[in-house]
Design a protein around this motif. Structure first.
Motif, PDB file in Angstrom:
ATOM      1  N   ILE A  11     -55.191  71.867-100.081  1.00 31.68           N
ATOM      2  CA  ILE A  11     -54.860  73.118 -99.396  1.00 31.68           C
ATOM      3  C   ILE A  11     -55.106  74.297-100.327  1.00 31.68           C
ATOM      4  O   ILE A  11     -55.717  75.307 -99.944  1.00 31.68           O
ATOM      5  N   ASP A  13     -45.477  71.638 -88.174  1.00 30.27           N
ATOM      6  CA  ASP A  13     -45.118  73.065 -88.138  1.00 30.27           C
ATOM      7  C   ASP A  13     -44.473  73.521 -89.434  1.00 30.27           C
ATOM      8  O   ASP A  13     -44.714  74.649 -89.896  1.00 30.27           O
ATOM      9  N   GLU A  23     -55.681  68.967 -89.597  1.00 28.12           N
ATOM     10  CA  GLU A  23     -54.784  67.962 -89.024  1.00 28.12           C
ATOM     11  C   GLU A  23     -54.165  67.066 -90.086  1.00 28.12           C
ATOM     12  O   GLU A  23     -52.990  66.706 -89.990  1.00 28.12           O
ATOM     13  N   ILE A  56     -47.642  77.059 -95.721  1.00 25.72           N
ATOM     14  CA  ILE A  56     -48.989  77.526 -96.074  1.00 25.72           C
ATOM     15  C   ILE A  56     -49.143  79.003 -95.718  1.00 25.72           C
ATOM     16  O   ILE A  56     -49.670  79.801 -96.500  1.00 25.72           O
ATOM     17  N   MET A  57     -48.661  79.398 -94.536  1.00 28.25           N
ATOM     18  CA  MET A  57     -48.755  80.792 -94.123  1.00 28.25           C
ATOM     19  C   MET A  57     -47.967  81.710 -95.057  1.00 28.25           C
ATOM     20  O   MET A  57     -48.343  82.861 -95.289  1.00 28.25           O
ATOM     21  N   SER A 110     -55.593  81.618 -94.385  1.00 33.98           N
ATOM     22  CA  SER A 110     -54.523  80.631 -94.177  1.00 33.98           C
ATOM     23  C   SER A 110     -54.267  80.385 -92.689  1.00 33.98           C
ATOM     24  O   SER A 110     -53.957  79.255 -92.294  1.00 33.98           O
ATOM     25  N   PHE A 111     -54.420  81.424 -91.837  1.00 34.29           N
ATOM     26  CA  PHE A 111     -54.146  81.207 -90.416  1.00 34.29           C
ATOM     27  C   PHE A 111     -55.206  80.301 -89.783  1.00 34.29           C
ATOM     28  O   PHE A 111     -54.918  79.545 -88.852  1.00 34.29           O
ATOM     29  N   MET A 128     -50.261  67.209 -91.202  1.00 29.27           N
ATOM     30  CA  MET A 128     -49.754  68.561 -91.011  1.00 29.27           C
ATOM     31  C   MET A 128     -48.761  68.618 -89.847  1.00 29.27           C
ATOM     32  O   MET A 128     -48.929  67.929 -88.840  1.00 29.27           O
ATOM     33  N   ARG A 150     -47.147  73.963 -92.048  1.00 24.24           N
ATOM     34  CA  ARG A 150     -47.986  75.115 -91.692  1.00 24.24           C
ATOM     35  C   ARG A 150     -47.288  76.429 -92.024  1.00 24.24           C
ATOM     36  O   ARG A 150     -47.915  77.384 -92.494  1.00 24.24           O
ATOM     37  N   ASP A 151     -45.969  76.492 -91.806  1.00 24.78           N
ATOM     38  CA  ASP A 151     -45.205  77.700 -92.152  1.00 24.78           C
ATOM     39  C   ASP A 151     -45.253  77.958 -93.654  1.00 24.78           C
ATOM     40  O   ASP A 151     -45.394  79.102 -94.096  1.00 24.78           O
ATOM     41  N   LEU A 210     -45.187  72.627-101.678  1.00 22.45           N
ATOM     42  CA  LEU A 210     -45.921  71.899-100.636  1.00 22.45           C
ATOM     43  C   LEU A 210     -45.802  70.395-100.829  1.00 22.45           C
ATOM     44  O   LEU A 210     -45.575  69.639 -99.869  1.00 22.45           O
ATOM     45  N   THR A 230     -54.353  76.617 -91.061  1.00 24.80           N
ATOM     46  CA  THR A 230     -53.220  75.996 -90.359  1.00 24.80           C
ATOM     47  C   THR A 230     -53.564  75.690 -88.899  1.00 24.80           C
ATOM     48  O   THR A 230     -52.991  74.772 -88.312  1.00 24.80           O
TER      49      THR A 230
END
Length: 583
Positions: free
Chosen positions: A443, A530, A461, A536-537, A453-454, A528, A533-534, A545, A457
């Protein structure tokens, strides 16, 4: 029985060939064809045998004639010492042929095949030995009898060949000692040495031994006072008996001749390819020539298609990991990344996944550098940066080819990553690889390339990190108790392994004394969700991570290694060598 020129029989129907040879009449052939048309779905030759008109040897002779080859009776052939020794025993055994005539001055060789289907043996002997080869056919039982009579037990060892070469004064005078790139060299002398039978035999023996031992690479390395030959088995290099140093240029030139490279070019790297058919299966040799201080270093990558297990059941996935991977590769879209260092088995894992998806209703496109294995049903493209055919350019064109699944050999730059994301967003499943140490690091690597990043995410997968470890040899496997120091290296205490069994290999002929035979993969699968993903954002650190992924069920490479040890698949030393202890 009429003597018929084989050229008159070539490509004719079998019934017509048998008639021309005087084996059967036209009426008999028509009778057999009528039986065949009435529902007997067997070759006409088999029907004629069952009718009692011909015997098996007649069919063999007709098939040879159909292929334009003469059919000989080996009982009538005089096998001189010169003829018998024209081909090394190892080559005879590998290709199941027998030399029947040999002219040393013109290097013309006649060989007897058991079947005209073995035409690749002719091409390979031309390539390997430099002969002008003429093929004939003979009864299979006669060929097998001559192989047993003349060659069984007469296999030449590498040490014997090197010893013969060392004593050969002619070869000693033909090739000078290795010179630095740019220095003058007598190309005629080196080329003459490269065509010497002893040099050819040495190289063929090395290649056949490497294929037999399932080596992945063969190395020919020039140094100031020696010329080394090594090959890699299960990720570990083993040294062969070295030839005299002055033969380095001759051996290198012979490899260049076989792979259609420029033997006069000694200042620039060159890449080539050799295709062989050994033991009935195809073997590709990828040749890389690199100029060094004391000559040219050659590495041959052995791509033995019969030696790769293209099945997810065989790569080393544990049952729960296998179920997860099968779920991931059946997603309608998204990106699945396989990561690890060079030689960690990423390509094999991806091929295994593609093989499972390779159905008539799935269009699969791949961009690879290089294409290592040809797989029916996959549309495979070879990246060629010299003409501008990069991964990014291939991938951009793929989107116009209506694919379901896309494999990108490696994401090396931002452009490739962005197009992979676009492919995923437009409803494609994308497989690709990276070179990172573990799954969470991928990542960070993708963000470092400049990928937003968006987008990451929205499309990523899962990331599968892997390492290859050698498996304990099944023939010399023994149970033992590890020392406290060994357990400390794994980061565990004696109390944690009470009741556990540990295994190692004592070393035997089957594993060349190493205690290991074959390799298996250790996996770290980061799926991955939610929560990740949060993070990473929000630009979470690598450590955060990793900790969050493990809390959500990710098994680290070291933990996978421990399970492999407890199952008796590998050893403590292998897991310590290939994985790191997480802090």
């Amino acid at each position: 029985m009429p003597k018929v020129d084989p050229s008159e029989l070539a490509k004719r129907k079998l019934g017509r060939v048998l008639t021309k040879l005087g084996k059967v009449s036209r009426e008999t052939v028509h009778e057999a064809l009528a039986i065949q048309k009435s529902g007997r779905r067997v070759p006409i030759g088999q029907i004629l045998i069952e009718m009692g008109h011909i015997v098996e040897r007649d069919v063999q002779e007709a098939l040879a004639g159909q292929a334009g080859m003469a059919f000989v009776n080996l009982d009538e052939v005089e096998f001189t010492e010169e003829v018998v020794r024209a081909i090394p025993a190892e080559t005879v055994m590998a290709y199941q042929v027998v030399p029947t005539a040999y002219e040393p001055r013109t290097k013309k060789l006649q060989i007897a095949l058991k079947s005209p289907d073995n035409f690749r043996a002719v091409d390979d002997l031309r390539l390997l030995m430099g002969f002008r080869v003429e093929a004939v056919c003979a009864p299979p039982e006669q060929v097998e009898a001559r192989i047993k009579e003349f060659y069984a037990g007469h296999e030449t060892s590498l040490q014997d060949v090197v010893g013969d070469i060392s004593k050969d004064s002619k070869l000693g005078s033909l090739a000078s000692k290795p010179a630095a790139p740019g220095a003058s060299i007598d190309l005629d002398a080196v080329l003459e040495a490269s065509e010497d039978n002893k040099v050819i035999t040495l190289l063929n023996l090395v290649l056949l031994q490497a294929i037999k031992d399932k080596a992945s690479d063969v190395h020919f390395e020039p140094f100031e006072h020696e010329f080394k030959m090594r090959y890699r088995i299960d990720g570990v290099l083993y040294e062969m008996v070295p030839p005299p140093p002055h033969l380095g240029p001759a051996i290198t030139s012979r490899i260049k001749v076989m792979s259609n490279l420029d033997i006069a070019e000694r200042r620039l790297p060159q890449d080539g390819r050799i295709e062989l058919q050994v033991g009935g299966h195809p073997v590709d040799l990828r040749v890389s020539v690199l100029p060094t201080m004391y000559g040219e270093s050659v590495v041959m990558r052995v791509l033995d298609r019969s030696n790769v297990e293209l099945s997810l059941d065989r790569v080393g996935l544990l049952p729960e990991e296998l179920e997860l991977v099968r779920t991931l590769i059946r997603r309608p879209n998204g990106i699945v990344v396989v990561t690890g260092p060079t030689g960690s088995g990423k390509t094999t894992t991806l091929y295994a996944a593609l093989q499972e998806l390779n159905q008539v209703d799935v269009k699969i496109l791949t961009a690879e550098d290089p294409v290592e294995y040809d797989i029916d049903g996959l549309v495979q493209c070879q990246v060629n940066t010299d003409v501008g055919l990069t991964f990014a350019r291939c991938l951009r064109s793929f989107l116009r080819q209506d694919p379901d699944v896309i494999l990108v050999g490696e994401v090396r730059d931002l452009e490739t990553a962005q197009i992979a994301v676009q492919a995923s967003l437009t409803g494609h499943l994308v497989f690709t690889t990276l070179h990172t140490n573990d799954a969470p690091s991928s990542i960070v690597r993708l963000l470092d390339l400049g990928l937003e990043s968006f987008l990451l995410t929205a499309t990523l997968e899962a990331i599968v990190a892997q390492r290859l470890v050698r498996t304990v040899c099944s023939r010399c496997k023994e149970q033992y108790t590890p020392t406290e120091e060994q357990l400390m290296e794994l980061g565990i205490t004696p109390e944690e392994v009470v009741g556990r069994k540990f295994f190692r290999g004592k070393g035997c002929d089957n594993c060349h004394g190493s205690g290991y035979k074959g390799r298996t993969a250790l996996f770290e699968i980061m799926q991955m969700d939610d929560g990740l993903r949060d993070l990473i954002m929000n630009e979470a650190s690598l450590g955060v991570l990793r900790d969050e992924a493990r809390r959500r069920g990710m098994r680290s490479l070291r933990e996978s290694g421990l399970l492999a040890i407890y199952e008796g698949r590998t050893s403590i030393d292998e897991v310590v060598r290939e994985t790191v202890l997480e802090e």
